[in-house]
Write an enzyme that holds these catalytic residues in place. Sequence first.
Site, PDB file in Angstrom:
ATOM      1  N   ASP A   1       0.704  -1.067  -0.063  1.00  0.00           N
ATOM      2  CA  ASP A   1       0.058  -0.136   0.006  1.00  0.00           C
ATOM      3  C   ASP A   1       0.952   1.338   0.085  1.00  0.00           C
ATOM      4  O   ASP A   1       2.027   1.166   0.492  1.00  0.00           O
ATOM      5  CB  ASP A   1      -0.887  -0.128   1.412  1.00  0.00           C
ATOM      6  CG  ASP A   1      -2.090   0.831   1.068  1.00  0.00           C
ATOM      7  OD1 ASP A   1      -2.283   1.432   0.192  1.00  0.00           O
ATOM      8  OD2 ASP A   1      -2.636   1.341   2.100  1.00  0.00           O
TER       9      ASP A   1
ATOM     10  N   ASN B   1       1.251   3.404  -3.134  1.00  0.00           N
ATOM     11  CA  ASN B   1       1.877   3.862  -4.113  1.00  0.00           C
ATOM     12  C   ASN B   1       1.176   5.564  -4.508  1.00  0.00           C
ATOM     13  O   ASN B   1       2.026   6.333  -5.022  1.00  0.00           O
ATOM     14  CB  ASN B   1       1.329   2.958  -5.516  1.00  0.00           C
ATOM     15  CG  ASN B   1       1.922   1.649  -5.387  1.00  0.00           C
ATOM     16  OD1 ASN B   1       2.861   1.662  -4.539  1.00  0.00           O
ATOM     17  ND2 ASN B   1       1.556   0.808  -6.015  1.00  0.00           N
ATOM     18  N   GLY B   2       0.043   5.500  -4.405  1.00  0.00           N
ATOM     19  CA  GLY B   2      -0.687   6.823  -4.837  1.00  0.00           C
ATOM     20  C   GLY B   2      -0.258   7.855  -4.022  1.00  0.00           C
ATOM     21  O   GLY B   2       0.213   8.895  -4.643  1.00  0.00           O
TER      22      GLY B   2
ATOM     23  N   ARG C   1      -1.145   9.307  -9.579  1.00  0.00           N
ATOM     24  CA  ARG C   1      -0.946   7.962  -8.954  1.00  0.00           C
ATOM     25  C   ARG C   1      -0.273   7.040  -9.943  1.00  0.00           C
ATOM     26  O   ARG C   1       0.432   6.311  -9.323  1.00  0.00           O
ATOM     27  CB  ARG C   1      -2.317   7.629  -8.596  1.00  0.00           C
ATOM     28  CG  ARG C   1      -3.149   8.427  -7.538  1.00  0.00           C
ATOM     29  CD  ARG C   1      -4.511   8.307  -7.196  1.00  0.00           C
ATOM     30  NE  ARG C   1      -4.508   6.954  -6.788  1.00  0.00           N
ATOM     31  CZ  ARG C   1      -4.340   6.698  -5.370  1.00  0.00           C
ATOM     32  NH1 ARG C   1      -4.125   7.467  -4.699  1.00  0.00           N
ATOM     33  NH2 ARG C   1      -4.241   5.275  -5.074  1.00  0.00           N
TER      34      ARG C   1
ATOM     35  N   SER D   1      -7.321  -5.421  -5.031  1.00  0.00           N
ATOM     36  CA  SER D   1      -8.598  -6.129  -4.220  1.00  0.00           C
ATOM     37  C   SER D   1      -9.820  -5.866  -5.166  1.00  0.00           C
ATOM     38  O   SER D   1      -9.958  -5.013  -5.891  1.00  0.00           O
ATOM     39  CB  SER D   1      -8.801  -5.308  -2.911  1.00  0.00           C
ATOM     40  OG  SER D   1      -9.341  -4.071  -3.073  1.00  0.00           O
TER      41      SER D   1
ATOM     42  N   ASP E   1     -12.493  -4.626  -4.036  1.00  0.00           N
ATOM     43  CA  ASP E   1     -12.756  -3.332  -3.846  1.00  0.00           C
ATOM     44  C   ASP E   1     -12.072  -2.434  -4.718  1.00  0.00           C
ATOM     45  O   ASP E   1     -12.623  -1.155  -4.858  1.00  0.00           O
ATOM     46  CB  ASP E   1     -12.827  -3.079  -2.413  1.00  0.00           C
ATOM     47  CG  ASP E   1     -13.804  -3.786  -1.596  1.00  0.00           C
ATOM     48  OD1 ASP E   1     -14.901  -3.994  -1.818  1.00  0.00           O
ATOM     49  OD2 ASP E   1     -13.531  -4.501  -0.673  1.00  0.00           O
ATOM     50  N   ASN E   2     -10.951  -2.482  -5.255  1.00  0.00           N
ATOM     51  CA  ASN E   2     -10.237  -1.595  -5.939  1.00  0.00           C
ATOM     52  C   ASN E   2     -11.048  -1.236  -7.319  1.00  0.00           C
ATOM     53  O   ASN E   2     -10.399  -0.155  -8.038  1.00  0.00           O
ATOM     54  CB  ASN E   2      -8.889  -2.061  -6.191  1.00  0.00           C
ATOM     55  CG  ASN E   2      -7.918  -1.863  -4.729  1.00  0.00           C
ATOM     56  OD1 ASN E   2      -7.005  -2.702  -4.812  1.00  0.00           O
ATOM     57  ND2 ASN E   2      -8.282  -1.033  -4.125  1.00  0.00           N
TER      58      ASN E   2
ATOM     59  N   ARG F   1     -12.343   2.408  -8.084  1.00  0.00           N
ATOM     60  CA  ARG F   1     -11.485   3.499  -8.445  1.00  0.00           C
ATOM     61  C   ARG F   1     -11.763   3.757  -9.761  1.00  0.00           C
ATOM     62  O   ARG F   1     -12.322   3.155 -10.490  1.00  0.00           O
ATOM     63  CB  ARG F   1      -9.948   3.003  -8.265  1.00  0.00           C
ATOM     64  CG  ARG F   1      -9.724   2.622  -6.788  1.00  0.00           C
ATOM     65  CD  ARG F   1      -8.027   2.531  -6.888  1.00  0.00           C
ATOM     66  NE  ARG F   1      -7.725   2.098  -5.296  1.00  0.00           N
ATOM     67  CZ  ARG F   1      -6.574   2.134  -4.716  1.00  0.00           C
ATOM     68  NH1 ARG F   1      -5.448   2.585  -5.670  1.00  0.00           N
ATOM     69  NH2 ARG F   1      -6.345   1.656  -3.516  1.00  0.00           N
TER      70      ARG F   1
ATOM     71  N   ARG G   1       2.114  -4.854   5.995  1.00  0.00           N
ATOM     72  CA  ARG G   1       1.801  -3.805   5.136  1.00  0.00           C
ATOM     73  C   ARG G   1       2.438  -2.471   5.336  1.00  0.00           C
ATOM     74  O   ARG G   1       2.632  -2.197   6.362  1.00  0.00           O
ATOM     75  CB  ARG G   1       0.100  -3.579   5.879  1.00  0.00           C
ATOM     76  CG  ARG G   1      -0.633  -2.690   5.044  1.00  0.00           C
ATOM     77  CD  ARG G   1      -1.968  -2.275   5.494  1.00  0.00           C
ATOM     78  NE  ARG G   1      -2.579  -1.449   4.713  1.00  0.00           N
ATOM     79  CZ  ARG G   1      -3.854  -1.369   4.218  1.00  0.00           C
ATOM     80  NH1 ARG G   1      -4.572  -2.506   4.496  1.00  0.00           N
ATOM     81  NH2 ARG G   1      -4.241  -0.875   3.331  1.00  0.00           N
TER      82      ARG G   1
ATOM     83  N   ARG H   1      -4.573  -2.101   9.097  1.00  0.00           N
ATOM     84  CA  ARG H   1      -5.853  -2.906   8.724  1.00  0.00           C
ATOM     85  C   ARG H   1      -5.417  -3.807   7.456  1.00  0.00           C
ATOM     86  O   ARG H   1      -4.333  -3.687   6.797  1.00  0.00           O
ATOM     87  CB  ARG H   1      -6.958  -1.876   8.284  1.00  0.00           C
ATOM     88  CG  ARG H   1      -6.798  -1.159   7.159  1.00  0.00           C
ATOM     89  CD  ARG H   1      -7.986  -0.076   6.837  1.00  0.00           C
ATOM     90  NE  ARG H   1      -7.559   0.977   5.575  1.00  0.00           N
ATOM     91  CZ  ARG H   1      -7.603   2.140   5.748  1.00  0.00           C
ATOM     92  NH1 ARG H   1      -7.654   2.586   6.967  1.00  0.00           N
ATOM     93  NH2 ARG H   1      -6.979   2.820   4.708  1.00  0.00           N
TER      94      ARG H   1
HETATM   95  C1  IPE Z   1      -5.117  -2.694  -0.117  1.00  0.00           C
HETATM   96  O1  IPE Z   1      -5.136  -1.384  -0.210  1.00  0.00           O
HETATM   97  C2  IPE Z   1      -5.361  -3.356  -1.426  1.00  0.00           C
HETATM   98  C3  IPE Z   1      -4.017  -3.485  -1.990  1.00  0.00           C
HETATM   99  C4  IPE Z   1      -2.692  -3.242  -1.634  1.00  0.00           C
HETATM  100  C5  IPE Z   1      -3.971  -4.090  -3.274  1.00  0.00           C
HETATM  101  P1  IPE Z   1      -6.219  -0.271  -0.369  1.00  0.00           P
HETATM  102  O2  IPE Z   1      -5.635   1.020  -0.522  1.00  0.00           O
HETATM  103  O3  IPE Z   1      -7.282  -0.694  -1.366  1.00  0.00           O
HETATM  104  O4  IPE Z   1      -7.041  -0.359   1.077  1.00  0.00           O
HETATM  105  P2  IPE Z   1      -7.830   0.765   1.934  1.00  0.00           P
HETATM  106  O5  IPE Z   1      -8.977   1.126   1.075  1.00  0.00           O
HETATM  107  O6  IPE Z   1      -6.995   1.694   2.408  1.00  0.00           O
HETATM  108  O7  IPE Z   1      -8.301  -0.248   2.970  1.00  0.00           O
HETATM  109  C1  IPE Z   2      -1.568   0.289  -3.444  1.00  0.00           C
HETATM  110  O1  IPE Z   2      -1.316   1.601  -3.225  1.00  0.00           O
HETATM  111  C2  IPE Z   2      -1.945  -0.306  -4.746  1.00  0.00           C
HETATM  112  C3  IPE Z   2      -3.294  -0.552  -5.078  1.00  0.00           C
HETATM  113  C4  IPE Z   2      -4.379  -0.618  -4.202  1.00  0.00           C
HETATM  114  C5  IPE Z   2      -3.440  -1.110  -6.240  1.00  0.00           C
HETATM  115  P1  IPE Z   2      -2.682   2.737  -3.529  1.00  0.00           P
HETATM  116  O2  IPE Z   2      -2.839   2.736  -4.771  1.00  0.00           O
HETATM  117  O3  IPE Z   2      -3.627   2.123  -2.601  1.00  0.00           O
HETATM  118  O4  IPE Z   2      -1.785   3.851  -2.825  1.00  0.00           O
HETATM  119  P2  IPE Z   2      -2.449   4.914  -1.560  1.00  0.00           P
HETATM  120  O5  IPE Z   2      -2.973   3.925  -0.474  1.00  0.00           O
HETATM  121  O6  IPE Z   2      -3.619   5.595  -2.202  1.00  0.00           O
HETATM  122  O7  IPE Z   2      -1.235   5.804  -1.359  1.00  0.00           O
HETATM  123 MG    MG Z   3      -4.288   2.396  -0.520  1.00  0.00          MG
END
Ligand code: IPE
Ligand code: IPE
Ligand code: MG
Length: 243
Positions: free
Chosen positions: A15, A17-18, A28, A60, A62-63, A66, A179, A185
Amino acid sequence: MVPQFSGIHVAIIMDGNGRWAQARGMARPFGHRAGAQAVRRAVEAARRLGVGTLTLYAFSSDNWKRPGKEVSGLMRLFRAFLAGETARCVENGIRLQVVGRRDRLSMPLLRSIEAAEKATASCTEMRLRVAVDYSARDSLLGAAAMAEGKELSREDFSRLIAIMNHDPLPVRDVDLLIRTGGEQRVSDFLLWEIAYAELLFLPLMWPEFTGGELESALRQYSTRERRFGALLATAATAAAAAG
Ligand code: IPE
Ligand code: IPE
Ligand code: MG
């Protein structure tokens, strides 16, 4: 190779990257591309340190919520990763498996997944599982539906979960769950498999993760006292019973 880590199962919620990209004034997707480099470093270090199974949370279920552009960029990145990394996996004896749902992935991505899995199917040095369109709760629901009220052992149920995840083999329980990104979480990752996992939450963002970070995480893990509900003297037996 650090022998005490031989064969353990490490899972990582990659987690941050963004936020990493945005902190640098970038969009992102720039963070996701840097995240893919961190995946290469983590896989290389895991193999070198004797990890048996590495499960990486890449996307995930749930992703999908996005923006479409971010999602399609991630899907392109997975394909590029598979195309670029399969040969390296074969060279290093790494069996690659994508775990999760498959019915919502594009045909070109499915073909890349199948090609990578086929090319690495006889590799035995390490298992690399990449979770894409993955939801632990959906895997559990699917496995429970397949069980149809039968009385099952934990091993039998783990086999059903593997089927739900399109994983040819059940996995051992997770030993260490890491994590990055600072959140503490689980976000619907491996709910069954982490029953007795050691948890490690790191403040650094995923693109900052290096082989040295994995090594230091494993050293921290090796100082943890795992008891599996038993007293320390009998914990090894209890660990075997916990699966
Ligand atoms: C969890 O990260 C899923 C992955 C790292 C692929 P998220 O960024 O989706 O989780 P939440 O929304 O912060 O719980
Ligand atoms: C994890 O990084 C990668 C994926 C969930 C695909 P995020 O994209 O959730 O990055 P943040 O949490 O928004 O920084
Ligand atoms: Mg994230």
